[in-house]
Scaffold this motif. Structure first.
Motif, PDB file in Angstrom:
ATOM      1  N   VAL A   1       0.835  -1.209   0.000  1.00 58.20           N
ATOM      2  CA  VAL A   1       0.000   0.000   0.000  1.00 58.20           C
ATOM      3  C   VAL A   1       0.865   1.253   0.000  1.00 58.20           C
ATOM      4  O   VAL A   1       0.591   2.225  -0.718  1.00 58.20           O
ATOM      5  CB  VAL A   1      -0.954  -0.020   1.204  1.00 58.20           C
ATOM      6  CG1 VAL A   1      -1.637   1.333   1.377  1.00 58.20           C
ATOM      7  CG2 VAL A   1      -2.000  -1.121   1.041  1.00 58.20           C
ATOM      8  N   ALA A   2       1.929   1.244   0.802  1.00 61.46           N
ATOM      9  CA  ALA A   2       2.812   2.413   0.859  1.00 61.46           C
ATOM     10  C   ALA A   2       3.487   2.652  -0.481  1.00 61.46           C
ATOM     11  O   ALA A   2       3.642   3.797  -0.920  1.00 61.46           O
ATOM     12  CB  ALA A   2       3.854   2.224   1.951  1.00 61.46           C
ATOM     13  N   LEU A   3       3.894   1.578  -1.150  1.00 57.36           N
ATOM     14  CA  LEU A   3       4.559   1.721  -2.444  1.00 57.36           C
ATOM     15  C   LEU A   3       3.589   2.185  -3.524  1.00 57.36           C
ATOM     16  O   LEU A   3       3.961   2.934  -4.430  1.00 57.36           O
ATOM     17  CB  LEU A   3       5.195   0.395  -2.852  1.00 57.36           C
ATOM     18  CG  LEU A   3       6.370  -0.070  -1.990  1.00 57.36           C
ATOM     19  CD1 LEU A   3       6.780  -1.485  -2.359  1.00 57.36           C
ATOM     20  CD2 LEU A   3       7.554   0.871  -2.117  1.00 57.36           C
ATOM     21  N   ALA A   4       2.323   1.767  -3.425  1.00 56.42           N
ATOM     22  CA  ALA A   4       1.317   2.199  -4.392  1.00 56.42           C
ATOM     23  C   ALA A   4       1.074   3.708  -4.310  1.00 56.42           C
ATOM     24  O   ALA A   4       0.734   4.338  -5.306  1.00 56.42           O
ATOM     25  CB  ALA A   4       0.010   1.433  -4.173  1.00 56.42           C
ATOM     26  N   ALA A   5       1.227   4.274  -3.108  1.00 55.94           N
ATOM     27  CA  ALA A   5       1.149   5.733  -2.910  1.00 55.94           C
ATOM     28  C   ALA A   5      -0.173   6.326  -3.388  1.00 55.94           C
ATOM     29  O   ALA A   5      -0.204   7.427  -3.928  1.00 55.94           O
ATOM     30  CB  ALA A   5       2.321   6.424  -3.600  1.00 55.94           C
ATOM     31  N   SER A   6      -1.257   5.633  -3.154  1.00 50.97           N
ATOM     32  CA  SER A   6      -2.565   6.137  -3.565  1.00 50.97           C
ATOM     33  C   SER A   6      -3.612   5.788  -2.501  1.00 50.97           C
ATOM     34  O   SER A   6      -4.297   4.767  -2.608  1.00 50.97           O
ATOM     35  CB  SER A   6      -2.970   5.522  -4.913  1.00 50.97           C
ATOM     36  OG  SER A   6      -4.247   5.974  -5.299  1.00 50.97           O
ATOM     37  N   PRO A   7      -3.721   6.614  -1.437  1.00 51.67           N
ATOM     38  CA  PRO A   7      -3.008   7.879  -1.223  1.00 51.67           C
ATOM     39  C   PRO A   7      -1.608   7.643  -0.654  1.00 51.67           C
ATOM     40  O   PRO A   7      -1.316   6.550  -0.154  1.00 51.67           O
ATOM     41  CB  PRO A   7      -3.897   8.583  -0.198  1.00 51.67           C
ATOM     42  CG  PRO A   7      -4.522   7.469   0.584  1.00 51.67           C
ATOM     43  CD  PRO A   7      -4.728   6.346  -0.393  1.00 51.67           C
ATOM     44  N   PRO A   8      -0.750   8.665  -0.716  1.00 52.65           N
ATOM     45  CA  PRO A   8       0.612   8.500  -0.208  1.00 52.65           C
ATOM     46  C   PRO A   8       0.653   8.419   1.314  1.00 52.65           C
ATOM     47  O   PRO A   8      -0.211   8.968   2.004  1.00 52.65           O
ATOM     48  CB  PRO A   8       1.326   9.766  -0.710  1.00 52.65           C
ATOM     49  CG  PRO A   8       0.232  10.767  -0.905  1.00 52.65           C
ATOM     50  CD  PRO A   8      -0.973   9.984  -1.319  1.00 52.65           C
ATOM     51  N   VAL A   9       1.656   7.704   1.821  1.00 54.95           N
ATOM     52  CA  VAL A   9       1.923   7.670   3.260  1.00 54.95           C
ATOM     53  C   VAL A   9       3.355   8.141   3.480  1.00 54.95           C
ATOM     54  O   VAL A   9       4.193   8.086   2.581  1.00 54.95           O
ATOM     55  CB  VAL A   9       1.714   6.262   3.850  1.00 54.95           C
ATOM     56  CG1 VAL A   9       0.294   5.768   3.606  1.00 54.95           C
ATOM     57  CG2 VAL A   9       2.707   5.275   3.277  1.00 54.95           C
ATOM     58  N   ASP A  10       3.619   8.604   4.687  1.00 53.19           N
ATOM     59  CA  ASP A  10       4.937   9.152   4.990  1.00 53.19           C
ATOM     60  C   ASP A  10       5.935   8.088   5.433  1.00 53.19           C
ATOM     61  O   ASP A  10       7.124   8.169   5.104  1.00 53.19           O
ATOM     62  CB  ASP A  10       4.808  10.227   6.081  1.00 53.19           C
ATOM     63  CG  ASP A  10       3.900  11.358   5.652  1.00 53.19           C
ATOM     64  OD1 ASP A  10       4.299  12.127   4.767  1.00 53.19           O
ATOM     65  OD2 ASP A  10       2.774  11.448   6.177  1.00 53.19           O
TER      66      ASP A  10
END
Length: 212
Positions: free
Chosen positions: A120-129
């Motif tokens: 999910v973090a790599l997909a960045a949709s939505p982005p995470v920090d």
């Protein structure tokens, strides 16, 4: 604890492992708790034997689900259960953004939840920090996102027990190496232990999430 109508702060989403209840990581949330922070513990969409939950059912013959290197395998087709689980968590992140407008969002997971958190973090949709991968591996479905050029990348925390008999240590080590080779900042925390989150790792995770 922040009021429901209070906005800002830090949002931390914790994803449980395969076969665990939704609140399995509640002790981790309590250990990490600090002012101006909200924790969210969504449940995997699938039911397993014994009442536990899963993000996708296990198929021990499907080793292609795990990335062997940084290349997309020839003829590769996305795993529908992984895509479905990704969309569940992405929807949760969008709801958090709309309701609470946090200043920063982090996502962490254990075992199967760690694999999904990283995806999910790599997909960045939505982005995470920030993303924390606790005893997980890099999924083949995540490789296209690893290779995608982007203006910013999430910071990544990876911990893994050298004696892990459930998700082999090499898998965590490989995830770290692939991500590093593609410009991700990795906080690497191997430890002497098995498939677990020991107290020392909890403390390192707290520093990663809130003090860097």
């Amino acid at each position: 604890m922040m009021r429901d109508d209070e906005r800002g702060g830090t949002a931390v989403v914790l994803l449980h492992g395969w076969g665990a209840p939704a609140d399995d990581l509640e002790p981790l949330a309590r250990a990490l708790d600090r002012p101006r922070t909200r924790f969210f513990l969504p449940a995997g969409p699938l039911t397993e034997f014994g009442g536990g939950r899963a993000w996708w059912h296990l198929d021990l013959d499907d080793r292609s689900m795990y990335a062997a290197n940084a290349e997309v395998p020839p003829g590769y087709q996305p795993h529908r259960p992984v895509i479905a689980a990704r969309e569940v968590v992405q929807a949760q992140l969008r709801t958090i953004q709309e309701r609470h407008a946090p200043d920063s969002i982090a996502i962490a997971g254990f075992s199967q939840g760690a694999m999904l958190a990283l995806d999910v973090a790599l997909a960045a949709s939505p982005p995470v920090d920030r993303v924390a991968v606790l005893s997980g591996v890099l999924l083949a479905d995540s490789i296209p996102a690893v290779r995608t050029a982007r203006p910013s990348k999430p910071a990544v925390f990876v911990s893994h027990g050298r004696d892990d008999q459930v998700v082999p240590f090499h898998g965590g080590e490989l995830a770290k190496e692939i991500l590093e080779s593609h410009g991700f900042a990795i906080s690497w925390h191997p430890f002497d232990g098995g498939h677990e989150i020991p107290p020392a790792i909890v403390e390192e995770l707290r520093v990663f999430l809130f003090e860097r």
